[in-house]
Design a protein around this motif. Structure first.
Motif, PDB file in Angstrom:
ATOM      1  N   SER A 311     -46.613  -3.212 113.369  1.00  0.00           N
ATOM      2  CA  SER A 311     -45.517  -4.180 113.219  1.00  0.00           C
ATOM      3  C   SER A 311     -45.149  -4.739 114.590  1.00  0.00           C
ATOM      4  CB  SER A 311     -44.297  -3.511 112.591  1.00  0.00           C
ATOM      5  OG  SER A 311     -44.596  -3.029 111.300  1.00  0.00           O
ATOM      6  N   ASN A 312     -44.948  -6.053 114.665  1.00  0.00           N
ATOM      7  CA  ASN A 312     -44.686  -6.652 115.991  1.00  0.00           C
ATOM      8  C   ASN A 312     -43.353  -7.384 116.100  1.00  0.00           C
ATOM      9  OD1 ASN A 312     -45.190  -8.900 114.485  1.00  0.00           O
ATOM     10  ND2 ASN A 312     -47.094  -9.476 115.541  1.00  0.00           N
ATOM     11  N   SER A 313     -42.457  -7.101 115.137  1.00  0.00           N
ATOM     12  CA  SER A 313     -41.126  -7.708 115.232  1.00  0.00           C
ATOM     13  C   SER A 313     -40.123  -6.868 114.454  1.00  0.00           C
ATOM     14  CB  SER A 313     -41.142  -9.138 114.663  1.00  0.00           C
ATOM     15  OG  SER A 313     -41.279  -9.105 113.254  1.00  0.00           O
ATOM     16  N   PRO A 314     -38.838  -6.921 114.834  1.00  0.00           N
ATOM     17  CA  PRO A 314     -37.803  -6.204 114.079  1.00  0.00           C
ATOM     18  C   PRO A 314     -37.753  -6.669 112.627  1.00  0.00           C
ATOM     19  CG  PRO A 314     -36.954  -6.896 116.209  1.00  0.00           C
ATOM     20  CD  PRO A 314     -38.276  -7.576 116.043  1.00  0.00           C
ATOM     21  N   GLN A 315     -38.080  -7.947 112.378  1.00  0.00           N
ATOM     22  CA  GLN A 315     -38.065  -8.475 111.012  1.00  0.00           C
ATOM     23  C   GLN A 315     -39.114  -7.769 110.142  1.00  0.00           C
ATOM     24  OE1 GLN A 315     -38.094 -10.368 113.785  1.00  0.00           O
ATOM     25  NE2 GLN A 315     -35.995 -11.196 113.696  1.00  0.00           N
ATOM     26  N   GLU A 316     -40.298  -7.544 110.712  1.00  0.00           N
ATOM     27  CA  GLU A 316     -41.342  -6.857 109.958  1.00  0.00           C
ATOM     28  C   GLU A 316     -40.929  -5.426 109.631  1.00  0.00           C
ATOM     29  OE1 GLU A 316     -45.266  -6.887 111.494  1.00  0.00           O
ATOM     30  OE2 GLU A 316     -45.441  -9.067 111.572  1.00  0.00           O
ATOM     31  N   ILE A 317     -40.321  -4.764 110.589  1.00  0.00           N
ATOM     32  CA  ILE A 317     -39.877  -3.386 110.374  1.00  0.00           C
ATOM     33  C   ILE A 317     -38.791  -3.350 109.306  1.00  0.00           C
ATOM     34  CG2 ILE A 317     -38.739  -1.404 111.459  1.00  0.00           C
ATOM     35  CD1 ILE A 317     -40.140  -2.190 114.055  1.00  0.00           C
ATOM     36  N   ASN A 318     -37.883  -4.304 109.361  1.00  0.00           N
ATOM     37  CA  ASN A 318     -36.815  -4.374 108.364  1.00  0.00           C
ATOM     38  C   ASN A 318     -37.389  -4.653 106.973  1.00  0.00           C
ATOM     39  OD1 ASN A 318     -33.873  -4.568 107.656  1.00  0.00           O
ATOM     40  ND2 ASN A 318     -34.523  -6.635 107.071  1.00  0.00           N
ATOM     41  N   TYR A 319     -38.413  -5.505 106.918  1.00  0.00           N
ATOM     42  CA  TYR A 319     -39.048  -5.805 105.636  1.00  0.00           C
ATOM     43  C   TYR A 319     -39.664  -4.543 105.035  1.00  0.00           C
ATOM     44  CZ  TYR A 319     -42.561  -7.358 102.315  1.00  0.00           C
ATOM     45  OH  TYR A 319     -43.338  -7.499 101.194  1.00  0.00           O
ATOM     46  N   LEU A 320     -40.321  -3.735 105.871  1.00  0.00           N
ATOM     47  CA  LEU A 320     -40.923  -2.489 105.389  1.00  0.00           C
ATOM     48  C   LEU A 320     -39.856  -1.528 104.893  1.00  0.00           C
ATOM     49  CD1 LEU A 320     -43.648  -1.894 108.139  1.00  0.00           C
ATOM     50  CD2 LEU A 320     -44.020  -2.648 105.780  1.00  0.00           C
ATOM     51  N   ALA A 321     -38.708  -1.503 105.568  1.00  0.00           N
ATOM     52  CA  ALA A 321     -37.610  -0.628 105.161  1.00  0.00           C
ATOM     53  C   ALA A 321     -37.055  -1.049 103.802  1.00  0.00           C
ATOM     54  CB  ALA A 321     -36.505  -0.648 106.220  1.00  0.00           C
ATOM     55  N   VAL A 322     -36.875  -2.357 103.599  1.00  0.00           N
ATOM     56  CA  VAL A 322     -36.361  -2.871 102.326  1.00  0.00           C
ATOM     57  C   VAL A 322     -37.359  -2.590 101.211  1.00  0.00           C
ATOM     58  CG1 VAL A 322     -35.748  -4.962 101.054  1.00  0.00           C
ATOM     59  CG2 VAL A 322     -34.934  -4.642 103.406  1.00  0.00           C
ATOM     60  N   GLU A 323     -38.633  -2.820 101.486  1.00  0.00           N
ATOM     61  CA  GLU A 323     -39.673  -2.590 100.479  1.00  0.00           C
ATOM     62  C   GLU A 323     -39.711  -1.120 100.073  1.00  0.00           C
ATOM     63  OE1 GLU A 323     -44.225  -4.015 100.157  1.00  0.00           O
ATOM     64  OE2 GLU A 323     -43.866  -2.485 101.668  1.00  0.00           O
ATOM     65  N   ALA A 324     -39.575  -0.221 101.054  1.00  0.00           N
ATOM     66  CA  ALA A 324     -39.588   1.218 100.758  1.00  0.00           C
ATOM     67  C   ALA A 324     -38.405   1.598  99.876  1.00  0.00           C
ATOM     68  CB  ALA A 324     -39.564   2.016 102.054  1.00  0.00           C
ATOM     69  N   ALA A 325     -37.238   1.024 100.158  1.00  0.00           N
ATOM     70  CA  ALA A 325     -36.046   1.318  99.367  1.00  0.00           C
ATOM     71  C   ALA A 325     -36.210   0.884  97.922  1.00  0.00           C
ATOM     72  CB  ALA A 325     -34.829   0.636  99.993  1.00  0.00           C
ATOM     73  N   GLU A 326     -37.017  -0.143  97.711  1.00  0.00           N
ATOM     74  CA  GLU A 326     -37.256  -0.661  96.364  1.00  0.00           C
ATOM     75  C   GLU A 326     -38.400   0.058  95.649  1.00  0.00           C
ATOM     76  OE1 GLU A 326     -37.998  -4.746  97.115  1.00  0.00           O
ATOM     77  OE2 GLU A 326     -35.876  -5.284  97.375  1.00  0.00           O
ATOM     78  N   ASN A 327     -39.075   0.960  96.358  1.00  0.00           N
ATOM     79  CA  ASN A 327     -40.241   1.642  95.786  1.00  0.00           C
ATOM     80  C   ASN A 327     -40.158   3.149  95.991  1.00  0.00           C
ATOM     81  OD1 ASN A 327     -42.344  -0.584  94.955  1.00  0.00           O
ATOM     82  ND2 ASN A 327     -41.482  -1.255  96.909  1.00  0.00           N
ATOM     83  N   ASP A 328     -39.074   3.741  95.514  1.00  0.00           N
ATOM     84  CA  ASP A 328     -38.894   5.194  95.555  1.00  0.00           C
ATOM     85  C   ASP A 328     -39.021   5.773  96.955  1.00  0.00           C
ATOM     86  OD1 ASP A 328     -38.601   5.209  92.783  1.00  0.00           O
ATOM     87  OD2 ASP A 328     -40.762   5.317  92.469  1.00  0.00           O
ATOM     88  N   GLY A 329     -38.710   4.993  97.971  1.00  0.00           N
ATOM     89  CA  GLY A 329     -38.739   5.496  99.337  1.00  0.00           C
ATOM     90  C   GLY A 329     -40.102   5.578  99.978  1.00  0.00           C
ATOM     91  N   ARG A 330     -41.127   5.156  99.257  1.00  0.00           N
ATOM     92  CA  ARG A 330     -42.482   5.227  99.804  1.00  0.00           C
ATOM     93  C   ARG A 330     -42.695   4.087 100.790  1.00  0.00           C
ATOM     94  NH1 ARG A 330     -46.233   5.626  94.634  1.00  0.00           N
ATOM     95  NH2 ARG A 330     -44.785   3.991  93.973  1.00  0.00           N
ATOM     96  N   LEU A 331     -42.951   4.456 102.016  1.00  0.00           N
ATOM     97  CA  LEU A 331     -42.992   3.493 103.113  1.00  0.00           C
ATOM     98  C   LEU A 331     -44.374   2.847 103.265  1.00  0.00           C
ATOM     99  CD1 LEU A 331     -41.565   2.241 105.606  1.00  0.00           C
ATOM    100  CD2 LEU A 331     -42.364   4.234 106.911  1.00  0.00           C
ATOM    101  N   ALA A 332     -44.388   1.515 103.286  1.00  0.00           N
ATOM    102  CA  ALA A 332     -45.588   0.732 103.625  1.00  0.00           C
ATOM    103  C   ALA A 332     -46.804   1.117 102.790  1.00  0.00           C
ATOM    104  CB  ALA A 332     -45.899   0.885 105.123  1.00  0.00           C
ATOM    105  N   ARG A 333     -46.590   1.426 101.517  1.00  0.00           N
ATOM    106  CA  ARG A 333     -47.696   1.832 100.656  1.00  0.00           C
ATOM    107  C   ARG A 333     -48.398   0.645  99.997  1.00  0.00           C
ATOM    108  NH1 ARG A 333     -48.415   7.369 100.027  1.00  0.00           N
ATOM    109  NH2 ARG A 333     -47.307   8.327 101.764  1.00  0.00           N
ATOM    110  N   ARG A 334     -47.826  -0.545 100.132  1.00  0.00           N
ATOM    111  CA  ARG A 334     -48.444  -1.740  99.560  1.00  0.00           C
ATOM    112  C   ARG A 334     -49.045  -2.587 100.666  1.00  0.00           C
ATOM    113  NH1 ARG A 334     -43.923  -3.922  95.212  1.00  0.00           N
ATOM    114  NH2 ARG A 334     -44.056  -2.158  93.735  1.00  0.00           N
TER     115      ARG A 334
END
Length: 413
Positions: A311-334
């Motif tokens: 990840s090369n920006s805070p926005q990308e990291i935030n996107y991964l955090a939001v996605e994980a919250a929407e998918n049972d906490g599984r981080l960056a699995r998609r």
């Protein structure tokens, strides 16, 4: 459930150790006359049921079970009742309770073996104990000296061996401290004796409801890597594997954000002996069965970590955090929605694995060059080191091929 043996697998125990095999009959073995007393003891004294197809013999791989005749798929070979197995609760009365949880079950069974060896022919298990490998016949890496261990420095087994040696030494000290209450068992036993007994247990014992158990006769089963031997149990098939470590560089400006994200989603962050956090994460890779982008590929855990790492920006990291919250906490699995970023992350992982491949190739070549200057035990261990590294290299190459095909597929889409 049926379990398939592999060359790196330690078999578990079921209520009755029952082997069902697809062995290839071999004529390159001969009957081991040193074990003539063992089979009658098993069948008549211990009540073990053994197929007439089997006997104990010697081969290039040491003392083994051999087939007198070809064995057909599904043949029943062996049934071993509990009363013949060696487990922690077979220690003399009170010793197991005295040791308690201060030492593990492996150490307790190792102590039991040393005690039974000391009893000699008076031991209930004497015919079995005398058939176990001698120290000079064993090549467990716990016996390797510093120079020999350097041959496998590329493998994660190197560090695991060092840690295991320290662990065994600590357990031995713990037993020695308590030995004043049972000196008849541990008297005159050296650290090398204890290492030997522990190596017997870790290489031959089966997990059981009693902790771990040594199962006479069943633990002589050696087989070709091409055979399909199975045992009734409850674990998955295991093959050669490689540990791959990835690091978030200290100079990465987003390092702290990435560490916090990984921590929030329970991705383990290792700590050094001083308690400082490290971004070094270790992942186990097994051979990838499918070379294309379909089927079983690289473990999701290492791919997820790589997506965070790249990840090369805070926005990308935030996107991964939001996605994980929407998918049972599984981080960056998609896969990342930005195809170019998904490719970049996997190309980064490919570059790391490619570096490992180069290092493994260099190590194997170095071992090949040592062939002429090594003899006896040292040459045997050199071959073992070469086989180990070659097996792990195959895993790395299969992973690299999968990643190449995955990235190529994304380019074409």
């Amino acid at each position: 459930m049926l379990i398939t043996f592999s060359n790196t697998w330690r078999p578990p125990l079921s209520l009755l150790a029952r082997l069902r095999s697809h062995f290839t009959f071999s004529t390159k073995c001969y009957i081991d006359e040193e074990c003539n007393d063992f089979l009658p003891w098993l069948e008549h004294e211990a009540g073990v049921e053994i197929s007439s197809l089997l006997s104990i013999g010697k081969s290039a791989y040491g003392r083994s079970l051999i087939a007198r005749h070809p064995i057909k798929p599904g043949n029943f070979l062996l049934k071993v009742p509990y009363n013949v197995q060696l487990a922690p609760d077979n220690l003399p009365r009170g010793i197991d309770a005295l040791l308690g949880d201060n030492v593990g079950n492996v150490a307790k069974v190792a102590l039991l073996i040393l005690y039974e060896q000391k009893l000699g022919k008076k031991s209930k298990w004497a015919p079995y104990i005398t058939c176990l490998p001698r120290p000079e016949d064993m090549h467990n890496t716990i016996f390797w000296d510093e120079n020999e261990l350097k041959m496998i420095q590329q493998s994660s087994l190197h560090q695991k061996t060092i840690m295991h040696k320290l662990f065994v030494e600590q357990e031995f000290l713990t037993i020695k401290e308590a030995s004043f209450q049972f000196s008849e068992i541990i008297q005159d036993v050296t650290l090398e004796d204890f290492k030997y007994a522990c190596a017997l247990v870790t290489s031959r014992a089966w997990e059981s409801s009693r902790g771990v158990s040594m199962i006479p006769f069943a633990d002589f089963a050696n087989h070709s890597d091409l055979s399909d031997t199975t045992v009734l149990g409850n674990e998955e098939k295991q093959l050669s594997e490689v540990q791959v470590e990835l690091t978030i560089p200290h100079e990465d400006k987003l390092r702290q954000l990435k560490l916090e994200l990984l921590s929030r989603h329970q991705t383990p962050i290792l700590k050094d002996v001083n308690g400082f956090s490290s971004s070094e994460n270790s992942f186990a890779l097994k051979e990838v069965r499918s070379a294309d982008a379909q089927g079983r590929g690289i473990p999701q855990s290492i791919r997820a970590f790589t997506r965070v790492l790249c990840s090369n920006s805070p926005q990308e990291i935030n996107y991964l955090a939001v996605e994980a919250a929407e998918n049972d906490g599984r981080l960056a699995r998609r896969p990342l929605k930005d195809k170019s970023r998904e490719i970049q992350a996997h190309q980064f992982l490919l570059s790391k694995i490619s570096e490992l491949i180069e290092e493994y190739n260099a190590s194997i070549k170095s071992l090949e060059l040592r062939t002429l200057c090594m003899v006896g035990k040292l040459d045997s261990r050199r071959q073992m080191a070469q086989y180990l590294l070659t097996g792990e290299l195959c895993v790395l190459k299969s992973a690299a091929l999968w990643l190449e095909n995955y990235c190529a597929t994304l380019f074409r889409v």
